[in-house]
Design a protein around this motif. Structure first.
Motif, PDB file in Angstrom:
ATOM      1  N   VAL A 184       2.332   1.914 -10.447  1.00 62.68           N
ATOM      2  CA  VAL A 184       1.657   1.152  -9.360  1.00 62.68           C
ATOM      3  C   VAL A 184       1.633  -0.440  -9.765  1.00 62.68           C
ATOM      4  CG1 VAL A 184      -0.767   0.391  -8.373  1.00 62.68           C
ATOM      5  CG2 VAL A 184      -0.126   2.799  -8.709  1.00 62.68           C
ATOM      6  N   LYS A 204       0.745  -1.116   0.143  1.00 64.57           N
ATOM      7  CA  LYS A 204       0.094   0.005  -0.087  1.00 64.57           C
ATOM      8  C   LYS A 204       0.790   1.123   0.023  1.00 64.57           C
ATOM      9  CE  LYS A 204      -4.076   2.095   2.233  1.00 64.57           C
ATOM     10  NZ  LYS A 204      -4.856   2.119   3.445  1.00 64.57           N
ATOM     11  N   ALA A 221       4.663  -2.028  -8.245  1.00 66.00           N
ATOM     12  CA  ALA A 221       5.082  -1.798  -6.695  1.00 66.00           C
ATOM     13  C   ALA A 221       5.330  -3.131  -6.164  1.00 66.00           C
ATOM     14  CB  ALA A 221       3.773  -1.264  -5.875  1.00 66.00           C
ATOM     15  N   THR A 268       2.666   2.048  -3.463  1.00 66.73           N
ATOM     16  CA  THR A 268       1.642   2.622  -4.488  1.00 66.73           C
ATOM     17  C   THR A 268       1.552   3.892  -4.549  1.00 66.73           C
ATOM     18  OG1 THR A 268      -0.181   2.200  -3.152  1.00 66.73           O
ATOM     19  CG2 THR A 268       0.286   0.305  -4.680  1.00 66.73           C
TER      20      THR A 268
END
Length: 208
Positions: free
Chosen positions: A180, A170, A183, A173
């Protein structure tokens, strides 16, 4: 891929396609000739680094002649699966991954150093992703093409520190400049590059 033959058989039977699987050496050779089209480095002795999902290709070449080529079984996806299955990343996993990569590079260290490449060139999605993070960290605009963009070992060190701080998927990102879609595998990919920089005392890398 472990199921390579199953896939090739399906392609033959269902699509009528005969797919030729190239070797790691051939992959490195093709990438080298691609680089010679994209950068004015024909006369220079180059060291090419290409970090893929399953393997990393290293090649030394000059004037179209290949002096060294090796495909190492260290890739961004392969090492993510091996070392970073959990979330968040922990320091022990990072250190284990670094040692593993260092061990995979070590057998070729002397041979590559003896060939004394003049310029180090990186070509892969992982390396371009790192370059984009470098640009974001320096508040520079993203160029239309990263071809011929140069980043330094210090730049790479800063990116590695950022990724160590962003220790969950998370958090990654939200890292400026990082696509993304990368990631989940960028930590392992960046460790491979970092260890290559350290092993060969690389000061800077040019992107193709």
């Amino acid at each position: 891929a472990k199921n390579r033959e199953v896939f090739l058989d399906k392609a033959r039977k269902e699509l009528g396609l005969n797919i030729e699987v190239v070797s790691g050496f051939e992959e490195a050779r093709l990438i080298y000739f691609g680089i010679l089209q994209g950068l004015p480095v024909f006369d220079k002795k180059i060291m090419l680094v290409d970090i893929g999902g399953g393997s990393t290709e290293i090649l030394i070449g000059q004037k179209g002649n290949i002096e060294f080529a090796q495909s190492l079984k260290i890739g961004a996806i392969r090492l993510t699966d091996k070392f970073f299955a959990g979330d968040p990343d922990n320091e022990s996993d990072i250190n284990q991954c670094k040692l593993y990569v260092e061990g995979m590079i070590a057998p070729y260290k002397r041979e590559i150093e003896k060939l004394a490449p003049e310029i180090i060139i990186g070509s892969s999605g992982t390396i371009q992703a790192i370059a984009q993070m470098v640009l974001a960290e320096n508040n520079e605009d993203m160029p239309r093409s990263l071809n011929n963009f140069v980043f330094t070992s210090d730049n790479l060190g800063k990116v590695r520190n950022i990724l160590n701080s962003a220790n969950t998927l998370k958090k990654r990102t939200k890292v400026p400049g990082l696509d993304v879609k990368r990631a989940d595998i960028i930590v392992a990919g960046s460790i491979i590059l970092e260890q290559i920089f350290k092993s060969f005392s690389i000061k800077s890398m040019t992107i193709s």
